[in-house]
Design a protein around this motif. Structure first.
Motif, PDB file in Angstrom:
ATOM      1  N   SER A   6      44.458  30.219  27.671  1.00 46.61           N
ATOM      2  CA  SER A   6      43.892  30.922  28.807  1.00 46.61           C
ATOM      3  C   SER A   6      43.530  32.347  28.438  1.00 46.61           C
ATOM      4  CB  SER A   6      44.907  30.913  29.960  1.00 46.61           C
ATOM      5  OG  SER A   6      44.410  31.633  31.058  1.00 46.61           O
ATOM      6  N   ARG A  10      39.792  34.059  28.314  1.00 47.71           N
ATOM      7  CA  ARG A  10      39.471  35.269  29.089  1.00 47.71           C
ATOM      8  C   ARG A  10      38.884  36.345  28.193  1.00 47.71           C
ATOM      9  NH1 ARG A  10      40.928  40.068  29.824  1.00 47.71           N
ATOM     10  NH2 ARG A  10      42.657  39.916  28.337  1.00 47.71           N
ATOM     11  N   THR A  53      31.283  38.246  34.980  1.00 43.37           N
ATOM     12  CA  THR A  53      32.031  37.755  36.138  1.00 43.37           C
ATOM     13  C   THR A  53      31.295  38.127  37.422  1.00 43.37           C
ATOM     14  OG1 THR A  53      34.140  37.909  34.979  1.00 43.37           O
ATOM     15  CG2 THR A  53      34.229  37.899  37.383  1.00 43.37           C
ATOM     16  N   PRO A  58      34.154  33.368  36.824  1.00 42.03           N
ATOM     17  CA  PRO A  58      34.393  34.275  35.695  1.00 42.03           C
ATOM     18  C   PRO A  58      33.369  34.119  34.581  1.00 42.03           C
ATOM     19  CG  PRO A  58      35.912  32.423  35.614  1.00 42.03           C
ATOM     20  CD  PRO A  58      35.162  32.293  36.900  1.00 42.03           C
TER      21      PRO A  58
END
Length: 347
Positions: A6, A10, A53, A58
């Motif tokens: 994750s 990101r 985003t 996102p």
């Protein structure tokens, strides 16, 4: 998704345009999106990657309108680089992120050709990245199912961190997995079956579908005890790997093949010179079509087809609940007498 995956996704999203220029150079920017043919860097416009985003979601998320595929920039790295092992995907992502603003990929720069998702090449790469099962969680898993096989069974391997993607949510994680190769009669790997395992040794992983196959499956099987090119006058076949491996436990010299599904069982390629075929049944009514169709094909080829029936749901249930001696005795009444002498060890 695991924390590390994750976080990597990101951070890649923070540099979404640079990622696209590096790994999807056949595309181009259009407003807040990178447009390209697909996640494998084909020219076109059906796939769009969100670069910043917004209220729509996102940065780094993508959708392919032509195929309904979707994902994040880790998927882009995996497919464009032809990687299968998630650890390699993560390593490549970390390599990229160590360069704040990497330049676009130079024209003519060579990458390892991407293995098409679900292809035999992807299966061969994943199998090659795996290790023998001796001393691994996969061996312990099989032993817990009563399946003790010879270390010479080359179709089985273990992967400590096999990439799993939830087909509903798109979330990913890495889990240990038993890897079983499907081969043709020449021994060439055409596909494989992954069984994700609980890291703490509590059987299969708690997933909606802890077992998946990929590659060219039709006609091929997970062969145990078969030497490519060697004659196979007598063999057994069935749907599930654990069903056939259970038969192999009590008949260790009998070649067996698991076709992975009822439809694939119906289309299993039978070796030249086969005279007798035992087909393993189970309590699943959906499997009757596969048994009937394979029996018909065997009869048309002059092969005697005989159905073996378990006492419980399948032969692994029998093996675990009654033990190998009881299962061997149960099978002895269903085999041709000659095969009892050949394949069932003396009690």
């Amino acid at each position: 998704m695991t924390g590390s995956a994750s976080e990597l996704a990101r951070r890649l999203g923070d540099h979404a345009e640079a990622v696209c220029r590096e790994y999807l150079p056949n595309g181009h920017r259009s407003g807040n999106y990178w447009m390209v043919g697909d996640v494998r860097n084909t020219r076109g416009r059906s796939m769009h990657v969100r670069l910043k985003t917004s209220t729509k979601g996102p940065a780094g998320k993508w959708v392919d309108e032509a195929t309904s595929e979707f994902g994040d920039l880790l998927d882009v790295i995996r497919e464009s680089c032809g990687l299968v092992d998630f650890r390699e995907v993560a390593d490549e992502a970390r390599r990229f992120l160590s360069m704040p603003l990497p330049p676009p990929q130079l024209p003519g720069a060579q990458r390892q050709p991407a293995a098409k998702r679900g292809s035999p090449e992807a299966a061969r790469r994943l199998f090659g990245m795996s290790q023998p099962i001796v001393g691994t969680l996969a061996e312990r898993y099989l032993a817990g199912r009563g399946i003790l096989l010879s270390t010479r069974e080359r179709a089985l391997r273990f992967h400590p961190g096999c990439y799993y993607r939830d087909l509903v949510t798109g979330e990913t994680q890495t889990l240990p997995a038993l890897i079983a190769a499907l081969t043709n009669l020449n021994g060439q790997i055409t596909g494989l079956q992954r069984t994700w395992l609980d890291p703490l040794g509590q059987g299969k992983a708690q997933l909606a579908d802890p077992r998946r196959s990929l590659g060219d499956l039709l006609g091929n099987g997970i062969w145990l005890g078969h030497q490519p090119g060697a004659p196979v006058p007598v063999m057994a076949a069935g749907e599930g790997f654990e069903t056939m491996a259970s038969l192999k436990v009590v008949m260790p010299v009998l070649p067996v093949a698991a076709a992975t599904s009822a439809n694939h069982l119906a289309g299993l390629t039978l070796p030249p010179g086969c005279r007798r075929l035992y087909i393993a049944a189970d309590a699943d009514a959906a499997g009757r079509h596969g048994i009937e169709r394979l029996s018909q094909r065997a009869g048309e080829a002059g092969i005697l087809a005989l159905v073996l029936r378990p006492q419980l749901g399948d032969f692994n249930d029998d093996l675990r609940h009654f033990g190998p001696a009881h299962l061997a005795a149960w099978l002895s009444d269903q085999l041709v007498p000659e095969d009892v002498r050949l394949f069932l060890p003396p009690g």
